[in-house]
Design a protein around this motif. Structure first.
Motif: not given
Length: 165
Positions: A27-29, A39-43, A49-50
């Motif tokens: 998630n930091e990356v 934004v879908s890449f970020v989610w 990570a989760t």
């Protein structure tokens, strides 16, 4: 020391001692690349990570179950292992670092826009580089802060429960 004893005394935790640990930084990356990707890449990076955090918590629960065998209080000890690991990992691997990198990148993009005449793509790539380069510097302070937070709160509850048994 007997080589067999040495192997058992150095048990490898795949979630802490191998490359799998880096999945916790996904998630930091993702946050560092937020200015450049959908934004879908970020989610998606948060989902990775989760999943890492959840898998580590389940693993620690399984290890606690094995360690406590059929002893009284096994269920409580397994629950404590799962909850402690999940809360620690969620804070130290996902929530706090994700927020930190998000804010570093947002501030960087804003400041670059106000102080340079660089074209937007250059500012976005620079912001991403700043975000990525920040990650190694935030890990230890965040980990220690989360240790302190849990030692001062949730872990006190666990320790009080143990005293009353």
């Amino acid at each position: 020391m007997d080589p067999i004893e040495e192997k058992t005394s150095k048990t490898v935790d795949i979630y802490r001692d191998t490359w799998v640990r880096f999945l916790g930084y996904a998630n930091e990356v993702g946050e560092a690349f937020r200015a450049l990707v959908p934004v879908s890449f970020v989610w998606g990076s948060y989902a990775v990570a989760t999943a890492y955090v959840t898998a580590d918590a389940v693993d620690k629960g399984k290890k606690a179950a094995v360690a406590h065998g059929d002893n009284p209080g096994k269920t409580t000890r397994v629950a404590v292992a799962v909850v402690d690991t999940f809360v620690w990992q969620a804070l130290a691997s996902v929530i706090i670092p994700g927020f930190t990198i998000n804010r570093v990148c947002a501030a960087s993009l804003y400041l670059l826009g106000r102080t340079t005449k660089w074209p937007l793509p250059v500012r976005k790539w620079t912001t991403t580089a700043i975000g990525l380069s920040t990650i190694p510097f935030i890990i230890t302070p965040i980990d220690r802060s989360v240790d302190y937070l849990l030692d001062s709160s949730l872990r006190k509850v666990y320790n009080e429960e143990e005293k009353h048994k």
